[in-house]
Design a protein around this motif. Structure first.
Motif, PDB file in Angstrom:
ATOM      1  N   PHE A  21     -14.820 125.919  95.557  1.00  0.00           N
ATOM      2  CA  PHE A  21     -15.913 125.155  94.960  1.00  0.00           C
ATOM      3  C   PHE A  21     -15.985 125.418  93.458  1.00  0.00           C
ATOM      4  O   PHE A  21     -16.126 124.491  92.664  1.00  0.00           O
ATOM      5  CB  PHE A  21     -17.248 125.500  95.623  1.00  0.00           C
ATOM      6  N   ARG A  22     -15.864 126.685  93.055  1.00  0.00           N
ATOM      7  CA  ARG A  22     -15.894 127.030  91.628  1.00  0.00           C
ATOM      8  C   ARG A  22     -14.752 126.341  90.872  1.00  0.00           C
ATOM      9  O   ARG A  22     -14.925 125.831  89.773  1.00  0.00           O
ATOM     10  CB  ARG A  22     -15.806 128.543  91.436  1.00  0.00           C
ATOM     11  N   MET A  23     -13.559 126.321  91.488  1.00  0.00           N
ATOM     12  CA  MET A  23     -12.404 125.700  90.852  1.00  0.00           C
ATOM     13  C   MET A  23     -12.630 124.193  90.676  1.00  0.00           C
ATOM     14  O   MET A  23     -12.377 123.636  89.610  1.00  0.00           O
ATOM     15  CB  MET A  23     -11.139 125.960  91.686  1.00  0.00           C
ATOM     16  N   LEU A  24     -13.127 123.545  91.720  1.00  0.00           N
ATOM     17  CA  LEU A  24     -13.398 122.113  91.627  1.00  0.00           C
ATOM     18  C   LEU A  24     -14.481 121.827  90.593  1.00  0.00           C
ATOM     19  O   LEU A  24     -14.355 120.910  89.776  1.00  0.00           O
ATOM     20  CB  LEU A  24     -13.810 121.550  92.993  1.00  0.00           C
ATOM     21  N   ASP A  25     -15.539 122.614  90.619  1.00  0.00           N
ATOM     22  CA  ASP A  25     -16.638 122.438  89.672  1.00  0.00           C
ATOM     23  C   ASP A  25     -16.141 122.601  88.235  1.00  0.00           C
ATOM     24  O   ASP A  25     -16.437 121.784  87.369  1.00  0.00           O
ATOM     25  CB  ASP A  25     -17.751 123.441  89.978  1.00  0.00           C
ATOM     26  N   PHE A  26     -15.359 123.627  88.000  1.00  0.00           N
ATOM     27  CA  PHE A  26     -14.819 123.877  86.663  1.00  0.00           C
ATOM     28  C   PHE A  26     -13.952 122.713  86.195  1.00  0.00           C
ATOM     29  O   PHE A  26     -14.126 122.203  85.088  1.00  0.00           O
ATOM     30  CB  PHE A  26     -14.006 125.174  86.669  1.00  0.00           C
ATOM     31  N   SER A  29     -15.841 119.188  85.812  1.00  0.00           N
ATOM     32  CA  SER A  29     -16.883 119.114  84.789  1.00  0.00           C
ATOM     33  C   SER A  29     -16.308 118.884  83.391  1.00  0.00           C
ATOM     34  O   SER A  29     -17.042 118.605  82.456  1.00  0.00           O
ATOM     35  CB  SER A  29     -17.714 120.398  84.792  1.00  0.00           C
ATOM     36  N   LYS A  30     -15.011 118.956  83.258  1.00  0.00           N
ATOM     37  CA  LYS A  30     -14.359 118.762  81.956  1.00  0.00           C
ATOM     38  C   LYS A  30     -14.320 117.274  81.608  1.00  0.00           C
ATOM     39  O   LYS A  30     -13.878 116.458  82.412  1.00  0.00           O
ATOM     40  CB  LYS A  30     -12.937 119.319  81.985  1.00  0.00           C
ATOM     41  N   PRO A  31     -14.764 116.901  80.404  1.00  0.00           N
ATOM     42  CA  PRO A  31     -14.775 115.481  80.029  1.00  0.00           C
ATOM     43  C   PRO A  31     -13.387 114.882  79.814  1.00  0.00           C
ATOM     44  O   PRO A  31     -13.227 113.665  79.851  1.00  0.00           O
ATOM     45  CB  PRO A  31     -15.576 115.460  78.726  1.00  0.00           C
ATOM     46  N   ASP A  32     -12.363 115.723  79.621  1.00  0.00           N
ATOM     47  CA  ASP A  32     -11.025 115.183  79.364  1.00  0.00           C
ATOM     48  C   ASP A  32     -10.268 114.836  80.644  1.00  0.00           C
ATOM     49  O   ASP A  32      -9.126 114.422  80.582  1.00  0.00           O
ATOM     50  CB  ASP A  32     -10.205 116.162  78.521  1.00  0.00           C
ATOM     51  N   ARG A  33     -10.879 114.948  81.795  1.00  0.00           N
ATOM     52  CA  ARG A  33     -10.233 114.635  83.076  1.00  0.00           C
ATOM     53  C   ARG A  33     -10.486 113.179  83.455  1.00  0.00           C
ATOM     54  O   ARG A  33     -10.906 112.862  84.560  1.00  0.00           O
ATOM     55  CB  ARG A  33     -10.723 115.569  84.192  1.00  0.00           C
ATOM     56  N   VAL A  34     -10.219 112.281  82.538  1.00  0.00           N
ATOM     57  CA  VAL A  34     -10.519 110.859  82.687  1.00  0.00           C
ATOM     58  C   VAL A  34      -9.842 110.262  83.915  1.00  0.00           C
ATOM     59  O   VAL A  34     -10.467 109.534  84.693  1.00  0.00           O
ATOM     60  CB  VAL A  34     -10.103 110.084  81.411  1.00  0.00           C
ATOM     61  N   VAL A  35      -8.573 110.572  84.128  1.00  0.00           N
ATOM     62  CA  VAL A  35      -7.812 109.972  85.235  1.00  0.00           C
ATOM     63  C   VAL A  35      -8.426 110.355  86.578  1.00  0.00           C
ATOM     64  O   VAL A  35      -8.656 109.491  87.433  1.00  0.00           O
ATOM     65  CB  VAL A  35      -6.323 110.395  85.171  1.00  0.00           C
ATOM     66  N   ILE A  36      -8.711 111.624  86.765  1.00  0.00           N
ATOM     67  CA  ILE A  36      -9.267 112.059  88.051  1.00  0.00           C
ATOM     68  C   ILE A  36     -10.688 111.514  88.235  1.00  0.00           C
ATOM     69  O   ILE A  36     -11.074 111.136  89.333  1.00  0.00           O
ATOM     70  CB  ILE A  36      -9.203 113.600  88.221  1.00  0.00           C
ATOM     71  N   HIS A  37     -11.459 111.432  87.153  1.00  0.00           N
ATOM     72  CA  HIS A  37     -12.807 110.859  87.247  1.00  0.00           C
ATOM     73  C   HIS A  37     -12.745 109.394  87.686  1.00  0.00           C
ATOM     74  O   HIS A  37     -13.540 108.956  88.531  1.00  0.00           O
ATOM     75  CB  HIS A  37     -13.536 110.966  85.905  1.00  0.00           C
ATOM     76  N   LYS A  38     -11.782 108.641  87.130  1.00  0.00           N
ATOM     77  CA  LYS A  38     -11.633 107.226  87.518  1.00  0.00           C
ATOM     78  C   LYS A  38     -11.205 107.105  88.976  1.00  0.00           C
ATOM     79  O   LYS A  38     -11.682 106.233  89.694  1.00  0.00           O
ATOM     80  CB  LYS A  38     -10.626 106.522  86.609  1.00  0.00           C
ATOM     81  N   ASN A  60      -5.706 117.568  83.059  1.00  0.00           N
ATOM     82  CA  ASN A  60      -5.406 116.351  82.293  1.00  0.00           C
ATOM     83  C   ASN A  60      -3.904 116.249  82.099  1.00  0.00           C
ATOM     84  O   ASN A  60      -3.166 117.191  82.362  1.00  0.00           O
ATOM     85  CB  ASN A  60      -6.161 116.328  80.961  1.00  0.00           C
ATOM     86  N   GLU A  61      -3.443 115.111  81.645  1.00  0.00           N
ATOM     87  CA  GLU A  61      -2.000 114.854  81.560  1.00  0.00           C
ATOM     88  C   GLU A  61      -1.288 115.818  80.614  1.00  0.00           C
ATOM     89  O   GLU A  61      -0.182 116.269  80.896  1.00  0.00           O
ATOM     90  CB  GLU A  61      -1.736 113.401  81.148  1.00  0.00           C
ATOM     91  N   GLU A  62      -1.907 116.134  79.500  1.00  0.00           N
ATOM     92  CA  GLU A  62      -1.291 117.051  78.536  1.00  0.00           C
ATOM     93  C   GLU A  62      -1.078 118.435  79.160  1.00  0.00           C
ATOM     94  O   GLU A  62      -0.020 119.046  79.014  1.00  0.00           O
ATOM     95  CB  GLU A  62      -2.178 117.167  77.298  1.00  0.00           C
ATOM     96  N   THR A  63      -2.083 118.907  79.880  1.00  0.00           N
ATOM     97  CA  THR A  63      -1.986 120.214  80.538  1.00  0.00           C
ATOM     98  C   THR A  63      -0.928 120.191  81.625  1.00  0.00           C
ATOM     99  O   THR A  63      -0.160 121.138  81.774  1.00  0.00           O
ATOM    100  CB  THR A  63      -3.348 120.627  81.117  1.00  0.00           C
ATOM    101  N   LYS A  64      -0.853 119.091  82.381  1.00  0.00           N
ATOM    102  CA  LYS A  64       0.169 118.966  83.426  1.00  0.00           C
ATOM    103  C   LYS A  64       1.568 119.059  82.829  1.00  0.00           C
ATOM    104  O   LYS A  64       2.439 119.740  83.370  1.00  0.00           O
ATOM    105  CB  LYS A  64       0.026 117.632  84.173  1.00  0.00           C
ATOM    106  N   GLN A  65       1.789 118.368  81.714  1.00  0.00           N
ATOM    107  CA  GLN A  65       3.097 118.408  81.065  1.00  0.00           C
ATOM    108  C   GLN A  65       3.419 119.816  80.573  1.00  0.00           C
ATOM    109  O   GLN A  65       4.551 120.286  80.696  1.00  0.00           O
ATOM    110  CB  GLN A  65       3.151 117.411  79.901  1.00  0.00           C
ATOM    111  N   SER A  66       2.428 120.483  80.041  1.00  0.00           N
ATOM    112  CA  SER A  66       2.620 121.848  79.569  1.00  0.00           C
ATOM    113  C   SER A  66       2.975 122.787  80.720  1.00  0.00           C
ATOM    114  O   SER A  66       3.870 123.622  80.603  1.00  0.00           O
ATOM    115  CB  SER A  66       1.342 122.326  78.869  1.00  0.00           C
ATOM    116  N   ILE A  67       2.298 122.631  81.836  1.00  0.00           N
ATOM    117  CA  ILE A  67       2.576 123.462  83.022  1.00  0.00           C
ATOM    118  C   ILE A  67       3.995 123.214  83.512  1.00  0.00           C
ATOM    119  O   ILE A  67       4.732 124.161  83.809  1.00  0.00           O
ATOM    120  CB  ILE A  67       1.542 123.183  84.133  1.00  0.00           C
TER     121      ILE A  67
END
Length: 100
Positions: A21-26, A29-38, A60-67
């Protein structure tokens, strides 16, 4: 899914559920997660799918690419370490053979 038996052997919320739950909430709640919010607002993702998503899936996409980049490079580094270890062992054997 994330339930655990309590001392009376009844399923209840456990530490895994709370951590999830904490992981999902964190992440949500980030505003840059546009794709998942949509995807959530358009119902193109089911609650079960959302519950099973990893932190990387929610990023977000940038973080995914970095990972992806760092995972690939980490594999390369570990591969090189393995090769260096084998070369080191061969050198040690060669030195021992030369001493005999």
């Amino acid at each position: 899914m994330y339930c655990e038996p309590d001392k009376h052997n009844k399923l209840s919320v456990g530490p895994k559920y709370k951590e999830r739950f904490r992981m999902l909430d964190f992440n949500l709640s980030k505003p840059d997660r546009v794709v998942i919010h949509k995807r959530i607002s358009s119902s193109s993702i089911t609650p079960k799918e959302l519950a099973l998503m990893s932190s990387t899936d929610l990023a977000n996409e940038e973080t995914k690419q970095s990972i992806k980049y760092w995972r690939k490079n980490l594999w390369n580094i570990q591969s090189c370490k393995s090769q260096l270890f084998l070369v080191q062992r061969l050198l040690i054997r060669a030195c021992r053979t030369l001493r005999m």
